[in-house]
Design a protein around this motif. Structure first.
Motif, PDB file in Angstrom:
ATOM      1  N   ALA A   1       0.842  -1.199   0.000  1.00 14.05           N
ATOM      2  CA  ALA A   1       0.000   0.000   0.000  1.00 14.05           C
ATOM      3  C   ALA A   1       0.877   1.248   0.000  1.00 14.05           C
ATOM      4  O   ALA A   1       0.620   2.207  -0.742  1.00 14.05           O
ATOM      5  CB  ALA A   1      -0.924  -0.008   1.212  1.00 14.05           C
TER       6      ALA A   1
ATOM      7  N   PRO B   1      -5.684   2.448  -1.228  1.00 16.26           N
ATOM      8  CA  PRO B   1      -4.937   1.248  -0.816  1.00 16.26           C
ATOM      9  C   PRO B   1      -4.916   1.087   0.704  1.00 16.26           C
ATOM     10  O   PRO B   1      -5.052  -0.019   1.219  1.00 16.26           O
ATOM     11  CB  PRO B   1      -3.526   1.486  -1.354  1.00 16.26           C
ATOM     12  CG  PRO B   1      -3.683   2.486  -2.440  1.00 16.26           C
ATOM     13  CD  PRO B   1      -4.849   3.337  -2.053  1.00 16.26           C
TER      14      PRO B   1
ATOM     15  N   THR C   1      -6.496  -1.065  -7.226  1.00 17.20           N
ATOM     16  CA  THR C   1      -7.103  -1.207  -5.904  1.00 17.20           C
ATOM     17  C   THR C   1      -8.545  -1.700  -6.019  1.00 17.20           C
ATOM     18  O   THR C   1      -8.997  -2.527  -5.236  1.00 17.20           O
ATOM     19  CB  THR C   1      -7.078   0.128  -5.137  1.00 17.20           C
ATOM     20  OG1 THR C   1      -5.780   0.680  -5.247  1.00 17.20           O
ATOM     21  CG2 THR C   1      -7.403  -0.076  -3.675  1.00 17.20           C
TER      22      THR C   1
ATOM     23  N   SER D   1     -10.021  -5.121  -4.533  1.00 19.31           N
ATOM     24  CA  SER D   1     -11.200  -5.105  -3.667  1.00 19.31           C
ATOM     25  C   SER D   1     -12.217  -6.139  -4.142  1.00 19.31           C
ATOM     26  O   SER D   1     -12.815  -6.853  -3.334  1.00 19.31           O
ATOM     27  CB  SER D   1     -11.856  -3.726  -3.663  1.00 19.31           C
ATOM     28  OG  SER D   1     -10.936  -2.762  -3.240  1.00 19.31           O
TER      29      SER D   1
ATOM     30  N   LEU E   1      -8.166  -0.195   1.975  1.00 17.34           N
ATOM     31  CA  LEU E   1      -8.311  -1.632   1.684  1.00 17.34           C
ATOM     32  C   LEU E   1      -7.490  -2.467   2.676  1.00 17.34           C
ATOM     33  O   LEU E   1      -7.958  -3.494   3.158  1.00 17.34           O
ATOM     34  CB  LEU E   1      -7.881  -1.924   0.241  1.00 17.34           C
ATOM     35  CG  LEU E   1      -8.060  -3.371  -0.200  1.00 17.34           C
ATOM     36  CD1 LEU E   1      -9.505  -3.821  -0.084  1.00 17.34           C
ATOM     37  CD2 LEU E   1      -7.569  -3.577  -1.635  1.00 17.34           C
TER      38      LEU E   1
END
Ligand SMILES: Nc1ncnc2c1ncn2[C@@H]1O[C@H](COP(=O)(O)OP(=O)(O)OP(=O)(O)O)[C@@H](O)[C@H]1O
Ligand SMILES: [Mg+2]
Lengths: 220, 217
Positions: free
Chosen positions: A25, A119, A48, A52, A122
């Motif tokens: 990230a 990021p 990203t 996801s 997430l």
């Protein structure tokens, strides 16, 4: 901002090493700001989103992106007004104007801002704070107390979001309109929330820290 | 187990004493209930028993508080926390983890158990308190009673000699309140010294073997 924080699952990302996730990230975020082209934030956004989707969080990611866009609009407007050099697109009052350069720069800036938040959001969604603390402590020999502080901050993200929702609901019940479209109005409504939220946050963090100390977090 | 003598405490920045001239002797194996009106100092007294006062909340401290013979002012919190465990009134904020089982493992590992040991003890404690079904559920999604039991499990896992509880049944329905007190009664029968602050006088008289009314006059 509901839905921030850890969400259970057993996807590939959920099971990956916490430090690896955090590191990747950070690499993505660094790339966004290090590479001058706007291809970088665009690529990170797409990547990203795909990641996801791979952990059943595509819809969630879209929601996050939507609220980030709303949030960024204010920044975009302020940013645009501050840049007064370049070719005039729209002349405004008091000699202020919206310029082509201002719009392009602000768009780029906001895109980078949004792309760089995703990021990390997430990682928060697929990583248990306590696992990250263990990993930081074991891999980098960071004293557990400090590693745990990171975990604890992550653990509080959903609580904080919940509380914000509660306060907004309480205000709505008292007749305060939060669905308003005007930004200035919205900001003026949100401002009084910030202080109680901050104060209760400080008190909670205090209890959390004492509770962790009483359960030996410094002994480890 | 706890000996409090001529103890007074005033929080830093506060004008008046939160606790004034408290003398209290809690023998090992006691099940002491603290009563008193709001603001009388029940929370402050519990904090003082385990060293949260004065180690985390500073202020003017007079007299002495001894926990298992240790002076709470001079003994570091890392030692005191091995003897006394506390369940905070604001338990939502006191959780360190996202899942109940992690919450119990957290304290155990901090107090030197290996991961395998910690998981074994956790399984045992969850069975004892009949909360195995909470495994894998987010703590923030649990009911008040389930959260209380989780906090209790995490506190007793590290085998303290004294357990301090600050209004642990506050928001629970009558049935859940009784469940909590029955668990405590069993722990007390096994030798654990318990001090609990509780608004419900009926429950307090029914389960506690002694009562102390806190007044800060
Ligand atoms: N952190 C603090 N700083 C300053 N004063 C405090 C602090 N905590 C408590 N006090 C004060 O100390 C006194 C005793 O408070 P305490 O919380 O111990 O009472 P209590 O019996 O637990 O009340 P309640 O039943 O409402 O929980 C009160 O006058 C309170 O205002
Ligand atoms: Mg209290």
């Amino acid at each position: 901002m509901g839905g921030l924080g850890y969400f259970p699952g057993d996807s590939f990302l959920h099971r990956a090493n916490p430090i690896l996730k955090l590191f990747l990230a950070l690499v993505l975020v660094t790339a966004i700001f290090a590479i001058p082209s706007l291809i970088a934030p665009a690529a990170v956004l797409v990547l990203t989103f795909l990641l996801s989707v791979s952990c059943k969080s595509g819809r969630w990611m879209l929601r996050i992106i939507r609220s980030m866009i709303k949030f960024s609009l204010v920044i975009f407007i302020i940013q645009t007004l501050f840049i007064q050099t370049g070719d005039t697109l729209i002349p405004l009052f008091w000699g202020l104007r919206i310029t082509y350069q201002g719009v392009m720069f602000s768009l780029g800036f906001v895109l980078k801002l949004i792309a760089s938040a995703l990021p990390l959001a997430l990682v928060l969604r697929v990583t248990k704070g306590i696992d990250l603390a263990d990993a930081l402590n074991e891999t980098f020999k960071i004293p557990y107390k400090y590693a745990y502080a990171v975990a604890s901050a992550m653990r509080f993200v959903p609580d904080f979001a919940d509380e914000m929702k509660d306060i907004i609901e309480a205000q709505t019940a008292r007749g305060v309109e939060h669905d308003t479209k005007g930004f200035v109005k919205k900001a003026r409504l949100l401002a009084p929330i910030c202080l109680p939220l901050l104060l209760s946050g400080v008190r909670k963090a205090e209890v959390a820290a004492i509770s962790a100390e009483m359960r030996g977090v410094s002994n480890r | 187990m706890i000996k409090i003598e001529k103890f007074s405490f005033k929080y830093k920045g506060s004008e008046k004493f939160a606790l004034h001239d408290v003398n209290l002797d809690v023998p090992a194996g006691a099940f002491l209930g603290l009563s008193g009106v709001s603001g009388s100092g029940k929370t402050s007294l519990l904090y003082s028993c385990c060293g949260v006062i004065p180690h985390f909340y500073k202020g003017d401290f007079y007299g002495s508080v001894r926990l298992a013979g240790l002076d709470t002012v001079e003994t570091p919190i890392s030692e005191l926390s091995k003897i006394a465990a506390i369940v905070f009134e604001d338990m939502d904020s006191s959780f360190a983890c996202t899942y109940p089982e992690d919450e119990i493992v957290f304290g155990l590992r901090n107090f030197g158990h290996t991961k395998a040991e910690a998981e074994e003890i956790t399984a045992k404690i969850m069975a004892e308190l009949s909360i195995e079904d909470l495994r894998g559920k987010l703590i923030r999604s649990l009911s008040g009673g389930q959260k209380r039991k989780t906090a209790l499990a995490a506190a007793i896992a590290i085998k303290p000699k004294v357990l301090l509880l600050d209004e642990p049944t506050g928001e629970l329905d009558p049935e859940a309140k009784i469940q909590v007190f029955e668990i405590l009664e069993k722990l007390n029968a096994d030798g654990l010294t318990i001090i609990i602050s509780e608004r419900n006088e009926t429950l307090l008289r029914k389960y506690c073997t002694s009562e102390y009314t806190v007044t800060n006059a």
